[in-house]
Design an enzyme around this catalytic site. Structure first.
Site, short mmCIF file in Angstrom:
data_model
loop_
_atom_site.label_atom_id
_atom_site.label_comp_id
_atom_site.label_asym_id
_atom_site.label_seq_id
_atom_site.Cartn_x
_atom_site.Cartn_y
_atom_site.Cartn_z
N HIS A 31 0.88 -1.18 0.00
CA HIS A 31 0.00 0.00 0.00
C HIS A 31 0.91 1.22 0.00
O HIS A 31 1.41 1.64 1.03
CB HIS A 31 -0.90 -0.02 1.23
CG HIS A 31 -1.69 1.25 1.42
ND1 HIS A 31 -2.67 1.64 0.53
CD2 HIS A 31 -1.64 2.20 2.37
CE1 HIS A 31 -3.19 2.79 0.95
NE2 HIS A 31 -2.59 3.15 2.06
N GLY A 59 -5.17 3.88 -2.06
CA GLY A 59 -4.51 5.07 -2.58
C GLY A 59 -5.05 5.59 -3.90
O GLY A 59 -4.50 6.55 -4.44
N GLU A 99 -7.57 -2.35 -2.71
CA GLU A 99 -8.01 -2.08 -1.34
C GLU A 99 -8.29 -0.59 -1.13
O GLU A 99 -7.64 0.07 -0.32
CB GLU A 99 -6.86 -2.52 -0.44
CG GLU A 99 -7.20 -2.76 0.98
CD GLU A 99 -5.95 -3.22 1.70
OE1 GLU A 99 -5.94 -4.37 2.12
OE2 GLU A 99 -4.98 -2.44 1.83
N ARG A 106 -10.73 5.78 0.17
CA ARG A 106 -11.19 7.06 -0.35
C ARG A 106 -11.99 6.93 -1.65
O ARG A 106 -13.03 7.55 -1.82
CB ARG A 106 -9.95 7.94 -0.62
CG ARG A 106 -10.24 9.35 -1.10
CD ARG A 106 -8.94 10.08 -1.47
NE ARG A 106 -7.89 9.88 -0.48
CZ ARG A 106 -7.82 10.52 0.67
NH1 ARG A 106 -8.70 11.42 0.97
NH2 ARG A 106 -6.84 10.27 1.51
N TYR A 123 -4.50 18.27 7.53
CA TYR A 123 -3.63 18.17 6.34
C TYR A 123 -3.69 19.41 5.46
O TYR A 123 -3.06 19.43 4.40
CB TYR A 123 -4.06 16.98 5.46
CG TYR A 123 -4.27 15.67 6.17
CD1 TYR A 123 -3.18 14.97 6.70
CD2 TYR A 123 -5.53 15.11 6.29
CE1 TYR A 123 -3.37 13.75 7.34
CE2 TYR A 123 -5.73 13.89 6.92
CZ TYR A 123 -4.64 13.21 7.45
OH TYR A 123 -4.83 12.01 8.06
N CYS A 180 -13.52 26.65 20.13
CA CYS A 180 -12.63 27.62 20.73
C CYS A 180 -11.21 27.26 20.36
O CYS A 180 -10.46 26.69 21.14
CB CYS A 180 -12.80 27.64 22.24
SG CYS A 180 -14.33 28.44 22.68
N GLU A 181 -10.86 27.58 19.12
CA GLU A 181 -9.60 27.11 18.54
C GLU A 181 -9.47 27.89 17.23
O GLU A 181 -10.33 27.77 16.35
CB GLU A 181 -9.78 25.60 18.29
CG GLU A 181 -8.58 24.80 17.95
CD GLU A 181 -7.63 24.56 19.10
OE1 GLU A 181 -6.45 24.88 18.89
OE2 GLU A 181 -8.03 24.08 20.18
N TYR A 206 -12.62 9.70 5.41
CA TYR A 206 -11.84 10.37 6.46
C TYR A 206 -12.58 11.62 6.96
O TYR A 206 -11.98 12.63 7.28
CB TYR A 206 -10.41 10.67 5.98
CG TYR A 206 -9.77 9.43 5.41
CD1 TYR A 206 -9.42 8.38 6.24
CD2 TYR A 206 -9.58 9.27 4.03
CE1 TYR A 206 -8.90 7.20 5.72
CE2 TYR A 206 -9.06 8.08 3.51
CZ TYR A 206 -8.72 7.07 4.37
OH TYR A 206 -8.21 5.91 3.87
#
Ligand SMILES: *Cc1c(COP(=O)(O)O)cnc(C)c1O
Length: 422
Positions: free
Chosen positions: A192, A228, A269, A272, A312, A342-343, A378
């Site tokens: 992978h 991938g 496999e 995404r 990312y 709060c960030e 994701y």
């Protein structure tokens, strides 16, 4: 692909109005269009086995529908084995419907794999010994790190010596010796690497696979191309040429079949590729405010719902579904889209490195909906309870009908298991 490719005014998802979905199920809300998943599965039909990497989107309703389409799964943890079983996948090694694939066994995973007699794809030599001790004579596959990688960032690179993944390509002989000690047989190999759209790189991966398979020998019955496969998030991004992708792997497989005198099965496999484009995150605009030159639209979803932008710097297409139904007629403005946390990093329109960016969108108003698109992979699976936010509900659109597949978390869920000692 939906009718609006990367549209910035959207009134519906698979013909159901966004407003209706939001009013019926509340926001923030994940919505998956099953027809997109089905289409992607169909595009991989040349492969002998399509093994879904459920870590991309693991709701058991989605796993169930995958199973009904003949897709099998991998599991990277004991919890994912639990999910696969809950979706009625069979654990038996000979059927290989579930493969545990990881670089280690934690104790729970080892126990579960042994209890159910499951097939294991070993990403480190220790796994071979640990499994062999408890299940002498087991069949395993090996995840090989060919010594080079290909990832779009340091955090997603899956090969080479900086990567923790897989068995180093020069250690195959050591692994076979280890396997012999407990009568374990290596029946398959897996790589992978995530070559993306780079077919030249892929042919290097295929060469490495062929070499590794030859060094193991005739016990090999399956090879897996890993995951991938890319999906486009931006207008200038593309899919991989699946015909060429298949041809390269098929040629490798055919050479091995001929050499070994039996048919070698070819697996793919993807995570995404199957899930990303089916998913949408709907959030409601709760505040629109000007900060100097920047216009902010603050919505009720944050990185606790969709973490890819903050993790990312990932780009998600964004569209506006106006409450009044007129988004397409509105003036287009540059908007920074942020969440409720709060960030200061809680911004969906950011680039890698945390730089705040803006998006050209129909001028949003309070009460409109923002739709974060290509959010199926994701997305929900990386949701958290930070800031004590409850995790969103999930809905599956199937045959034109919106079906709840996960209840919105309740406040009781937040404190479940917490204890105030006497
Ligand atoms: C994450 C993962 C995949 C899926 O990766 P995608 O990029 O989502 O296709 C496949 N195989 C393994 C072992 C993985 O860890």
């Amino acid at each position: 692909m939906s009718s609006i490719k990367f549209g910035n005014a959207r009134q519906s998802i698979s013909s159901i109005p966004v407003k209706e979905l939001a009013e019926q199920f509340g926001t923030p809300l994940y919505v998956y269009d099953l027809s997109v998943i089905e289409k992607r599965i169909g595009e991989l039909s040349k492969f002998d086995v399509v093994r879904y990497a459920q870590k991309a989107c693991g709701n058991i309703a989605i796993l169930d529908r995958m199973r009904r389409h003949g897709v099998v799964v991998d599991a990277v943890s004991a919890g994912e084995i639990h999910r696969a079983l809950a979706a009625s996948y069979c654990a038996e090694a000979s059927k290989a419907e579930i493969v545990y694939t990881a670089d280690l066994f934690d104790r729970a995973a080892l126990e579960m794999v042994v209890e159910h007699g499951m097939l294991v794809n070993c990403g480190s030599p220790d796994m071979i010994s640990q499994l062999g001790e408890l299940r002498p004579g087991a069949e395993v596959t090996l995840r090989i790190n060919p010594g080079f990688g290909h990832g779009h960032s340091q955090k997603t690179n899956t090969g080479g010596e900086q990567s923790k993944h897989g068995i180093w390509h020069t250690q195959i002989d050591d692994c076979l010796l280890r396997a012999d000690q407990t009568g374990v047989t290596v029946t398959g190999l897996h790589m992978h690497i995530g070559s993306g759209t780079d077919l030249e790189h892929l042919s290097e991966v295929c060469d490495a696979m062929e070499k590794a398979a030859i060094s193991v020998g005739r016990t090999i019955h399956t090879i897996s191309a890993g995951g991938g496969l890319p999906v486009p998030y931006k207008d200038d991004e593309t899919y991989v040429d699946l015909d060429k992708y298949f041809e390269l792997w098929d040629a490798t497989r055919n050479r091995l079949s001929e050499r070994f005198g039996h048919r070698v099965s070819l697996e793919i496999e993807p995570g995404r590729f199957l899930a990303a484009e089916s998913g949408y995150l709907i959030a409601e605009v709760r505040s629109v405010k000007k900060m100097g030159d920047n216009l902010f639209a603050l919505v009720d979803a944050g990185f606790t719902d969709l973490a890819r932008p903050v993790m990312y710097g990932s780009y998600h297409p964004i569209s506006v579904a106006a409450k009044s139904g007129d988004a397409a007629d509105r003036e287009q403005v540059e908007v920074v889209v942020g969440g409720p946390l709060c960030e200061s990093g809680d911004i969906f329109t950011q680039r890698e490195g945390g730089y705040v960016d803006s998006r050209r969108l129909p001028a949003p108003r309070v009460g409109d909906y923002i739709v974060l698109e290509n959010a199926g992979a994701y997305g929900f699976v990386m949701a958290s309870n930070y800031n004590s936010k409850t995790r969103a509900a999930e809905v599956l659109i199937e045959n034109g009908e919106a079906k709840l597949i996960r209840q919105r978390e309740q406040f009781e869920d937040l404190t479940r298991g917490e204890i105030i000692p006497a």
